[in-house]
Design a protein around this motif. Structure first.
Motif, mmCIF file in Angstrom:
data_model
loop_
_atom_site.group_PDB
_atom_site.id
_atom_site.type_symbol
_atom_site.label_atom_id
_atom_site.label_comp_id
_atom_site.label_asym_id
_atom_site.label_seq_id
_atom_site.Cartn_x
_atom_site.Cartn_y
_atom_site.Cartn_z
ATOM 1 N N MET A 163 80.758 67.445 55.516
ATOM 2 C CA MET A 163 80.481 67.127 56.957
ATOM 3 C C MET A 163 79.339 66.124 56.619
ATOM 4 O O MET A 163 78.655 65.437 55.634
ATOM 5 C CB MET A 163 79.579 68.511 57.032
ATOM 6 N N VAL A 164 79.667 65.189 57.819
ATOM 7 C CA VAL A 164 78.976 64.418 57.691
ATOM 8 C C VAL A 164 78.037 64.306 59.701
ATOM 9 O O VAL A 164 78.453 65.080 60.342
ATOM 10 C CB VAL A 164 79.440 62.351 58.134
ATOM 11 N N PRO A 165 76.652 63.798 59.823
ATOM 12 C CA PRO A 165 75.953 63.559 61.034
ATOM 13 C C PRO A 165 77.435 62.651 62.190
ATOM 14 O O PRO A 165 78.020 61.890 61.604
ATOM 15 C CB PRO A 165 75.336 62.674 60.716
ATOM 16 N N GLY A 166 77.577 63.680 63.163
ATOM 17 C CA GLY A 166 78.487 63.231 64.216
ATOM 18 C C GLY A 166 77.605 62.917 64.973
ATOM 19 O O GLY A 166 76.192 62.491 65.607
ATOM 20 N N PHE A 167 78.734 63.077 66.509
ATOM 21 C CA PHE A 167 77.956 62.816 67.886
ATOM 22 C C PHE A 167 76.733 63.604 68.465
ATOM 23 O O PHE A 167 75.896 64.312 67.881
ATOM 24 C CB PHE A 167 78.219 63.051 69.016
ATOM 25 N N ALA A 168 75.217 62.953 67.983
ATOM 26 C CA ALA A 168 73.754 63.172 68.294
ATOM 27 C C ALA A 168 73.863 64.156 67.309
ATOM 28 O O ALA A 168 72.717 65.389 66.986
ATOM 29 C CB ALA A 168 73.533 64.506 69.723
ATOM 30 N N ARG A 169 73.927 63.598 65.843
ATOM 31 C CA ARG A 169 73.455 64.088 64.248
ATOM 32 C C ARG A 169 73.839 65.494 64.200
ATOM 33 O O ARG A 169 73.752 65.672 63.403
ATOM 34 C CB ARG A 169 72.112 63.634 64.227
ATOM 35 N N ILE A 170 75.087 65.270 64.905
ATOM 36 C CA ILE A 170 76.125 67.130 64.434
ATOM 37 C C ILE A 170 76.509 67.134 63.329
ATOM 38 O O ILE A 170 77.426 65.947 63.342
ATOM 39 C CB ILE A 170 76.076 67.754 65.881
ATOM 40 N N PRO A 171 76.748 68.377 62.787
ATOM 41 C CA PRO A 171 77.665 67.795 61.409
ATOM 42 C C PRO A 171 79.191 67.808 61.900
ATOM 43 O O PRO A 171 79.311 68.658 62.859
ATOM 44 C CB PRO A 171 76.933 68.888 60.760
ATOM 45 N N GLU A 172 79.876 66.801 61.334
ATOM 46 C CA GLU A 172 81.067 67.341 61.809
ATOM 47 C C GLU A 172 82.522 67.009 60.344
ATOM 48 O O GLU A 172 81.903 66.355 59.319
ATOM 49 C CB GLU A 172 81.467 65.755 63.069
ATOM 50 N N PRO A 173 83.294 67.440 60.371
ATOM 51 C CA PRO A 173 84.337 68.233 59.363
ATOM 52 C C PRO A 173 84.838 66.245 59.289
ATOM 53 O O PRO A 173 85.290 66.027 60.113
ATOM 54 C CB PRO A 173 85.063 68.917 59.146
ATOM 55 N N VAL A 174 85.082 65.579 58.026
ATOM 56 C CA VAL A 174 85.343 64.769 57.493
ATOM 57 C C VAL A 174 87.017 64.612 56.859
ATOM 58 O O VAL A 174 86.652 65.828 55.391
ATOM 59 C CB VAL A 174 84.658 63.712 56.819
ATOM 60 N N GLY A 175 87.476 64.036 56.826
ATOM 61 C CA GLY A 175 88.775 64.007 56.055
ATOM 62 C C GLY A 175 90.355 65.516 56.559
ATOM 63 O O GLY A 175 90.506 65.680 55.395
ATOM 64 N N THR A 176 90.062 65.845 57.404
ATOM 65 C CA THR A 176 90.599 67.521 58.007
ATOM 66 C C THR A 176 91.530 67.045 59.020
ATOM 67 O O THR A 176 90.603 66.241 59.994
ATOM 68 C CB THR A 176 89.691 68.616 58.123
ATOM 69 N N LYS A 177 92.546 67.210 59.265
ATOM 70 C CA LYS A 177 93.486 67.212 60.186
ATOM 71 C C LYS A 177 92.636 68.078 61.772
ATOM 72 O O LYS A 177 92.071 69.465 61.416
ATOM 73 C CB LYS A 177 95.245 67.302 59.784
ATOM 74 N N ALA A 178 93.440 67.334 62.459
ATOM 75 C CA ALA A 178 93.118 67.992 63.973
ATOM 76 C C ALA A 178 94.020 68.863 64.388
ATOM 77 O O ALA A 178 95.547 69.131 63.582
ATOM 78 C CB ALA A 178 93.045 67.067 65.208
ATOM 79 N N VAL A 179 93.460 70.429 64.398
ATOM 80 C CA VAL A 179 94.424 71.888 64.707
ATOM 81 C C VAL A 179 94.411 72.182 66.011
ATOM 82 O O VAL A 179 93.440 72.540 66.896
ATOM 83 C CB VAL A 179 94.098 72.818 63.449
ATOM 84 N N PRO A 180 95.033 72.634 66.358
ATOM 85 C CA PRO A 180 95.129 73.810 67.784
ATOM 86 C C PRO A 180 94.504 74.490 67.806
ATOM 87 O O PRO A 180 94.602 75.580 66.787
ATOM 88 C CB PRO A 180 96.064 73.757 68.315
ATOM 89 N N ILE A 181 93.367 75.254 68.716
ATOM 90 C CA ILE A 181 92.748 76.727 68.347
ATOM 91 C C ILE A 181 93.451 77.759 69.588
ATOM 92 O O ILE A 181 93.673 77.543 70.994
ATOM 93 C CB ILE A 181 91.324 76.047 68.484
ATOM 94 N N HIS A 182 92.775 78.397 68.988
ATOM 95 C CA HIS A 182 93.248 80.263 70.285
ATOM 96 C C HIS A 182 92.485 80.282 70.380
ATOM 97 O O HIS A 182 92.597 80.989 71.771
ATOM 98 C CB HIS A 182 94.155 81.364 68.807
ATOM 99 N N VAL A 183 91.284 80.375 69.505
ATOM 100 C CA VAL A 183 89.610 80.778 70.896
ATOM 101 C C VAL A 183 88.713 79.337 70.248
ATOM 102 O O VAL A 183 88.572 79.402 69.466
ATOM 103 C CB VAL A 183 89.166 82.037 69.832
ATOM 104 N N MET A 184 88.148 79.406 71.742
ATOM 105 C CA MET A 184 86.841 78.382 70.992
ATOM 106 C C MET A 184 85.575 79.228 71.604
ATOM 107 O O MET A 184 85.553 80.017 72.668
ATOM 108 C CB MET A 184 87.204 77.578 72.633
ATOM 109 N N ILE A 185 84.774 79.002 71.025
ATOM 110 C CA ILE A 185 83.631 79.343 71.036
ATOM 111 C C ILE A 185 82.353 78.282 71.777
ATOM 112 O O ILE A 185 82.287 77.522 70.962
ATOM 113 C CB ILE A 185 82.916 80.293 69.613
ATOM 114 N N ALA A 186 81.590 78.875 72.944
ATOM 115 C CA ALA A 186 81.237 78.117 73.769
ATOM 116 C C ALA A 186 79.672 78.381 73.654
ATOM 117 O O ALA A 186 79.435 79.456 74.283
ATOM 118 C CB ALA A 186 81.614 78.048 75.031
ATOM 119 N N PRO A 187 78.659 77.732 73.196
ATOM 120 C CA PRO A 187 77.276 77.872 73.025
ATOM 121 C C PRO A 187 76.495 78.395 74.517
ATOM 122 O O PRO A 187 77.140 77.100 75.038
ATOM 123 C CB PRO A 187 76.561 77.168 72.195
ATOM 124 N N LEU A 188 75.915 79.012 74.797
ATOM 125 C CA LEU A 188 75.169 78.814 76.641
ATOM 126 C C LEU A 188 73.690 79.347 76.466
ATOM 127 O O LEU A 188 73.429 79.204 75.852
ATOM 128 C CB LEU A 188 75.103 80.249 77.023
#
Length: 224
Positions: free
Chosen positions: A113-138
């Motif tokens: 994990m590395v800091p991404g946009f707004a310093r929020i951690p993002e994975p690196v070195g993994t592939k983009a994948v389609p998702i079936h469920v999206m969890i959205a914070p409210l």
């Protein structure tokens, strides 16, 4: 917890007033969320995590796009790790740049994990994948399933860009339910609202979603 003090509803014909109102409400809700004492936060989080486990139990092979918790959000990572251990998959959003859709990349507890946009951690070195469920914070939400987020429009922009829409579960605290968030024309409602008070179906997809275990039934929807 003390009640949340919110500004009076805006004039619905005044776009500038609505925009200012949403900014002020967002500020108040985030301040309230940040003030939740750890014991209460932990208790409510357990209830929400149990609800998410029930949703994912009906979709054991789903790839779940989740969020990395910030600003006292509910931490669903233990649920996601359990989902992976049971044969499911998970993905975290990567933000290419501001005002662009997020791209979900495969995630496991071993991912770098590395800091991404707004310093929020993002994975690196993994592939983009389609998702079936999206969890959205409210940050906040209304009964129609419209969510008040952080103001960047990332989730709505991402949903609009996907060829196949996932089941969208909005996760937050019941106290942040509003009568109306006065959504913009590009806002997209979630399918399920999940809080410590229970699960609330919003759209037909909430009970008609086909990406679940063969022969299983929809999760039980609760009310406060």
């Amino acid at each position: 917890m003390p009640p949340i003090s919110l500004p009076a509803p805006p004039n619905v014909s005044d776009d500038a007033a609505i925009s200012d109102w949403r900014k002020n409400v967002r500020k108040e809700l985030l301040a309230w969320r940040g003030s939740i004492d750890p014991a209460t936060h932990g208790q409510w989080s357990v209830s929400v995590c149990n609800g998410m486990m029930a949703i994912l139990a009906e979709r054991p092979k789903a790839t779940v796009g989740f969020y990395w918790p910030i600003q006292n959000e509910i931490d669903l990572r233990p649920v996601i790790v359990d989902h992976i251990a049971r044969g499911g998959k998970a993905a975290l959003p990567v933000v290419p740049t501001k005002a662009q859709p997020m791209i979900f990349h495969d995630w496991t507890p071993q991912a770098e994990m590395v800091p991404g946009f707004a310093r929020i951690p993002e994975p690196v070195g993994t592939k983009a994948v389609p998702i079936h469920v999206m969890i959205a914070p409210l940050v906040g939400f209304d009964g129609r399933g419209y969510r008040l987020g952080y103001g960047g429009g990332f989730f709505d922009r991402t949903l609009a860009s996907l060829a196949v829409r996932p089941l969208v579960v909005g996760v937050g605290f019941e106290a942040t339910r509003l009568d109306d968030i006065f959504p913009h024309e590009y806002d997209i409602p979630v399918d399920i609202i999940l809080t410590e008070a229970g699960m609330y179906p919003v759209t037909e997809k909430a009970i008609g979603d086909t990406y679940r275990a063969e022969g299983s039934s929809p999760p039980c929807f609760l009310s406060s």
